[in-house]
Enzyme design. Structure first.
Site, PDB file in Angstrom:
ATOM      1  N   THR A 191     -44.828 -22.138 100.355  1.00 59.92           N
ATOM      2  CA  THR A 191     -44.617 -22.941  99.142  1.00 59.92           C
ATOM      3  C   THR A 191     -43.960 -22.183  97.987  1.00 59.92           C
ATOM      4  O   THR A 191     -43.778 -22.763  96.916  1.00 59.92           O
ATOM      5  CB  THR A 191     -45.965 -23.524  98.643  1.00 59.92           C
ATOM      6  OG1 THR A 191     -46.884 -22.446  98.464  1.00 59.92           O
ATOM      7  CG2 THR A 191     -46.528 -24.529  99.609  1.00 59.92           C
TER       8      THR A 191
ATOM      9  N   TYR B 178     -36.115 -24.358 100.043  1.00 60.65           N
ATOM     10  CA  TYR B 178     -37.439 -24.962 100.248  1.00 60.65           C
ATOM     11  C   TYR B 178     -37.285 -26.434 100.648  1.00 60.65           C
ATOM     12  O   TYR B 178     -37.888 -26.895 101.620  1.00 60.65           O
ATOM     13  CB  TYR B 178     -38.251 -24.824  98.959  1.00 60.65           C
ATOM     14  CG  TYR B 178     -39.575 -25.559  98.956  1.00 60.65           C
ATOM     15  CD1 TYR B 178     -40.643 -25.107  99.728  1.00 60.65           C
ATOM     16  CD2 TYR B 178     -39.767 -26.693  98.167  1.00 60.65           C
ATOM     17  CE1 TYR B 178     -41.864 -25.777  99.712  1.00 60.65           C
ATOM     18  CE2 TYR B 178     -40.978 -27.365  98.144  1.00 60.65           C
ATOM     19  CZ  TYR B 178     -42.021 -26.900  98.923  1.00 60.65           C
ATOM     20  OH  TYR B 178     -43.226 -27.566  98.906  1.00 60.65           O
TER      21      TYR B 178
ATOM     22  N   TRP C 140     -45.273 -31.266  92.159  1.00 59.01           N
ATOM     23  CA  TRP C 140     -45.860 -30.508  91.046  1.00 59.01           C
ATOM     24  C   TRP C 140     -47.388 -30.391  91.188  1.00 59.01           C
ATOM     25  O   TRP C 140     -48.149 -30.718  90.271  1.00 59.01           O
ATOM     26  CB  TRP C 140     -45.506 -31.190  89.719  1.00 59.01           C
ATOM     27  CG  TRP C 140     -44.054 -31.216  89.364  1.00 59.01           C
ATOM     28  CD1 TRP C 140     -42.988 -31.196  90.226  1.00 59.01           C
ATOM     29  CD2 TRP C 140     -43.484 -31.276  88.049  1.00 59.01           C
ATOM     30  NE1 TRP C 140     -41.809 -31.235  89.528  1.00 59.01           N
ATOM     31  CE2 TRP C 140     -42.077 -31.288  88.189  1.00 59.01           C
ATOM     32  CE3 TRP C 140     -44.031 -31.332  86.761  1.00 59.01           C
ATOM     33  CZ2 TRP C 140     -41.219 -31.346  87.086  1.00 59.01           C
ATOM     34  CZ3 TRP C 140     -43.172 -31.396  85.666  1.00 59.01           C
ATOM     35  CH2 TRP C 140     -41.790 -31.400  85.835  1.00 59.01           C
TER      36      TRP C 140
END
Ligand SMILES: NC(=O)c1ccc[n+]([C@@H]2O[C@H](COP(=O)([O-])OP(=O)(O)OC[C@H]3O[C@@H](n4cnc5c(N)ncnc54)[C@H](OP(=O)(O)O)[C@@H]3O)[C@@H](O)[C@H]2O)c1
Length: 283
Positions: A63, A126, A150
């Site tokens: 991540t 990503y 988020w």
């Protein structure tokens, strides 16, 4: 019988999923990379065959968005290719594969919130790896792809914790970008939504984020306000804070599909933040 197998169980969402399952009396088993590396196809097949869960929720991922730029192959192996291992194993046991994906599969150029059927066009490594993960998940007979954004949660290295850390270190002034818009999302609320979606038999792609949207600047200002911190939060532009990975300027997700499936939206992001700050202080 174990109902749920959660991979990436030490991460923000993994922890929240196990907590939510426990609160609902759902039997769940969690594994992180030390006990189940999702890149190991044989280990995945063996584990899924042994547990035979009703659903496997894959919360494992690489991540670190900026690190993905220089380490795209490594990120692809985890976020993309490994999801194929999960899909193949789930098909052998009739398990539903739930893959967690991201708003960063979109370019962020649209002037309205993204719907599930909008074309992805990632602008960073990503996003490309996560899009491959979606494609791999879609190869499973029974699959649900949940895109979120988020994210912050207990035990995580999130934006909320980064702001809290800077405030705790005595920062008087924080510069935060004000030209990227999205929906801050509390892992606890996302976990509840995912389990509800499974309860409702949802399949395909569903967008799941806390209601409303803001910029990173707006988010930081709210975090500081809710913490009662005496800090000046200053808006800056993306170009003022160079990062390795490009970010979509506006990756707000349309959540009408989630609302029609569940008959509710997820709670507003400010309310979610308040509950997170309370829970994180208590823990
Ligand atoms: N964080 C966000 O802002 C955000 C936004 C949108 C979507 N998402 C998606 O939401 C999901 C959950 O994110 P999160 O924030 O909870 O992530 P996280 O806190 O970074 O947790 C991910 C977990 O996966 C583990 N992991 C990494 N490689 C693995 C492997 N090969 N096999 C098994 N486990 C492995 C990590 O272990 P290590 O820590 O040891 O590497 C970590 O415990 C991910 O799919 C992510 O892409 C996140």
């Amino acid at each position: 019988m174990t109902d749920l197998l959660v991979t990436g169980s030490d991460g923000q969402l993994g922890r929240a999923l196990l907590a939510e399952a426990a609160a609902r009396g759902i039997s769940a088993e969690g594994h992180d990379a030390d006990t189940l590396d999702i890149r190991d196809a044989g280990a995945v097949r063996e584990m899924v065959g042994w547990i035979r869960p009703v659903a496997l929720i894959n919360a494992a991922a690489f991540t670190a968005v900026d690190d993905c730029e220089a380490r795209e192959d490594e990120a692809m192996a985890i976020n993309g290719t490994a999801v194929g291992n999960l899909a193949a194993a789930c098909d052998l046991t009739g398990t539903v594969l739930v893959q967690i994906s991201t708003d960063y599969v979109f370019s962020g150029e649209a002037d309205r919130p993204y719907r599930e059927d909008d074309s992805p066009a990632p602008i960073n490594a990503y996003g490309r790896t996560k899009l491959r993960g979606e494609e791999m998940a879609a190869s499973a007979r029974e699959h649900l792809i949940v895109r979120t954004a988020w994210l912050y949660g207990l035990g995580g290295r999130s934006f909320v914790e980064a702001i809290r850390r800077q405030i705790g270190a005595g920062a008087a002034r924080l510069q935060v970008v004000d030209d990227q818009r999205g929906s801050p999302t509390f892992a606890g609320d996302l976990a509840a939504a995912i389990l509800d979606l499974l309860d409702h038999g949802a399949r395909g792609i569903v967008h799941a984020v806390n209601a409303g949207s803001t910029t990173w600047f707006g988010f930081a200002r709210e975090i500081a306000a809710q913490l009662g911190a005496d800090v000046e939060v200053v808006p800056v532009r993306t170009g003022d804070v160079p990062r390795a990975a490009a970010r979509p300027p506006r990756s707000v997700l349309d959540t009408r599909r989630l609302e029609s499936l569940l008959g509710r939206s997820m709670p507003p992001w400010r309310d979610a933040l308040a509950r997170y700050l309370e829970a994180s202080c208590a823990s």
